[in-house]
Design a protein around this motif. Structure first.
Motif, PDB file in Angstrom:
ATOM      1  N   THR A   1     -21.981   3.104  41.353  1.00 52.93           N
ATOM      2  CA  THR A   1     -20.943   3.923  41.980  1.00 52.93           C
ATOM      3  C   THR A   1     -21.343   4.335  43.393  1.00 52.93           C
ATOM      4  O   THR A   1     -20.531   4.329  44.310  1.00 52.93           O
ATOM      5  CB  THR A   1     -20.668   5.170  41.124  1.00 52.93           C
TER       6      THR A   1
ATOM      7  N   THR B   1     -21.708   3.213  30.071  1.00 54.51           N
ATOM      8  CA  THR B   1     -21.878   3.927  31.332  1.00 54.51           C
ATOM      9  C   THR B   1     -23.009   4.942  31.304  1.00 54.51           C
ATOM     10  O   THR B   1     -23.763   5.047  32.267  1.00 54.51           O
ATOM     11  CB  THR B   1     -20.582   4.656  31.723  1.00 54.51           C
TER      12      THR B   1
ATOM     13  N   HIS C   1     -14.306  -0.953  42.594  1.00 57.36           N
ATOM     14  CA  HIS C   1     -15.228  -1.829  41.872  1.00 57.36           C
ATOM     15  C   HIS C   1     -14.479  -2.665  40.834  1.00 57.36           C
ATOM     16  O   HIS C   1     -14.723  -3.868  40.708  1.00 57.36           O
ATOM     17  CB  HIS C   1     -16.319  -0.997  41.201  1.00 57.36           C
TER      18      HIS C   1
ATOM     19  N   THR D   1     -25.283   3.173  36.317  1.00 60.08           N
ATOM     20  CA  THR D   1     -23.912   3.541  36.672  1.00 60.08           C
ATOM     21  C   THR D   1     -23.895   4.316  37.976  1.00 60.08           C
ATOM     22  O   THR D   1     -23.066   4.076  38.858  1.00 60.08           O
ATOM     23  CB  THR D   1     -23.296   4.405  35.560  1.00 60.08           C
TER      24      THR D   1
ATOM     25  N   THR E   1     -14.780   3.679  41.775  1.00 57.37           N
ATOM     26  CA  THR E   1     -14.635   3.055  40.462  1.00 57.37           C
ATOM     27  C   THR E   1     -13.463   2.077  40.467  1.00 57.37           C
ATOM     28  O   THR E   1     -13.572   0.941  39.987  1.00 57.37           O
ATOM     29  CB  THR E   1     -14.419   4.131  39.381  1.00 57.37           C
TER      30      THR E   1
ATOM     31  N   ILE F   1     -15.314  10.022  42.870  1.00 61.00           N
ATOM     32  CA  ILE F   1     -15.771   9.185  41.756  1.00 61.00           C
ATOM     33  C   ILE F   1     -14.734   8.108  41.448  1.00 61.00           C
ATOM     34  O   ILE F   1     -15.068   6.948  41.224  1.00 61.00           O
ATOM     35  CB  ILE F   1     -16.046  10.045  40.500  1.00 61.00           C
TER      36      ILE F   1
END
Lengths: 187, 108
Positions: free
Chosen positions: A116, A50, B81, A112, B78, B74
């Motif tokens: 995101t 990441t 996904h 990353t 995540t 966040i």
């Protein structure tokens, strides 16, 4: 170096725990330490993927990071309303599609952040990332405009001091066959 | 102040309700993921901004709210996904627009 990153994550997680719990007895401290350690252990194993191997992390330009977060928040509003309108209004259907493109962002941290951000902004979801190739599911064809024009990639490149990125070639999955609802519906 | 809070939070709750509706009416996992993570992102933002305007929120509470908001912003994409990638790798084909869009909404 590896240990330092694990410890940093542990301290941050523990601080988060105490900020939220506000309880300082043995039980809560014990649970906090245990869960922070567990999360730091599991999360730490993903560091190389990441944010990249230790020591190779590019210095972040904080000013552009703030600019980027501000820009990202402004992008969320119109696209969220568009998704909501498609759900609510009869006669407005989603026109989803899978699209692939390559990015020139070099560091895992930058990729990353791109992955995101794509998922955070309504209308697009990152499905898969393999090296520099992103597979994105787009709710409507124009939801992927910020990626097609590299508007998002260019702003992330500034944060990570990468070279500015030209507009990528967007490869939409071809064909538009009649849907097989039995396959997708139960998933 | 409290009125601003009510208005923002009401808009936020409406958006979250719409995202739940989207979960019910959309055809498959990829489009549903959009509805869940998306209208909800803005809904969450509005609810939190509305909370900041409430009189009982002091500076320390606002700081905690901000921490939760950052984590949610966040963690939400995540998790979505991870779900969508798992669906893709399991070979689920994305739904595509039928040749006559809008003609078969009821069959969703």
């Amino acid at each position: 170096m590896k240990l330092i990153r694990h410890l940093t994550l542990f301290v941050l997680l523990l601080g988060f725990w105490f900020a939220l719990s506000g309880q300082y007895n043995a039980l809560f401290i014990g649970m906090g330490v245990a869960s922070a350690a567990l999360c730091a252990w599991f999360g730490g194993q993903l560091f190389d993927q990441t944010i990249g191997p230790p020591g190779e992390h590019p210095p972040i330009n904080l000013m552009w990071l703030v600019v980027y977060i501000g820009w990202l928040l402004t992008r969320i509003v119109p696209s969220a309303l568009q998704v909501a309108a498609i759900v609510l209004l009869p006669g407005r259907d989603p026109e989803p599609g899978m699209v692939r493109f390559r990015t020139r962002l070099t560091s895992p941290a930058a990729r990353t952040m791109l992955a995101t951000s794509i998922t955070l902004v309504p209308g697009t979801t990152t499905v898969d990332v393999e090296d520099d190739e992103f597979t994105v599911h787009s709710f409507t064809p124009d939801a992927a405009d910020d990626l097609a024009t590299a508007a998002m990639q260019r702003r992330i490149a500034k944060v990570f001091r990468d070279d500015p990125e030209p507009a990528p070639e967007m490869i939409w999955e071809s064909g538009n066959p009649a849907p097989d609802r039995t396959q997708g519906g139960g998933a | 102040m409290i009125v601003v809070s009510y208005v923002l939070m009401s808009f936020g709750l409406v958006l979250i309700a719409i995202s739940t509706l989207g979960l019910l009416v959309l055809p498959e996992i990829y489009t549903r993921a959009h509805a869940v993570a998306k209208s909800e992102t803005l809904g969450l933002l509005l609810v939190f901004i509305g909370l900041y305007f409430r009189p009982e929120i002091d500076l320390a509470a606002a700081g905690r709210l901000t921490l939760i908001l950052i984590i949610a912003l966040i963690a939400n994409p995540t998790a979505v996904h991870a779900l969508v990638r798992a669906a893709r790798r399991a070979g689920i084909e994305p739904w595509k627009v039928p040749h006559k869009p809008g003609a078969e909404e009821e069959s969703w």
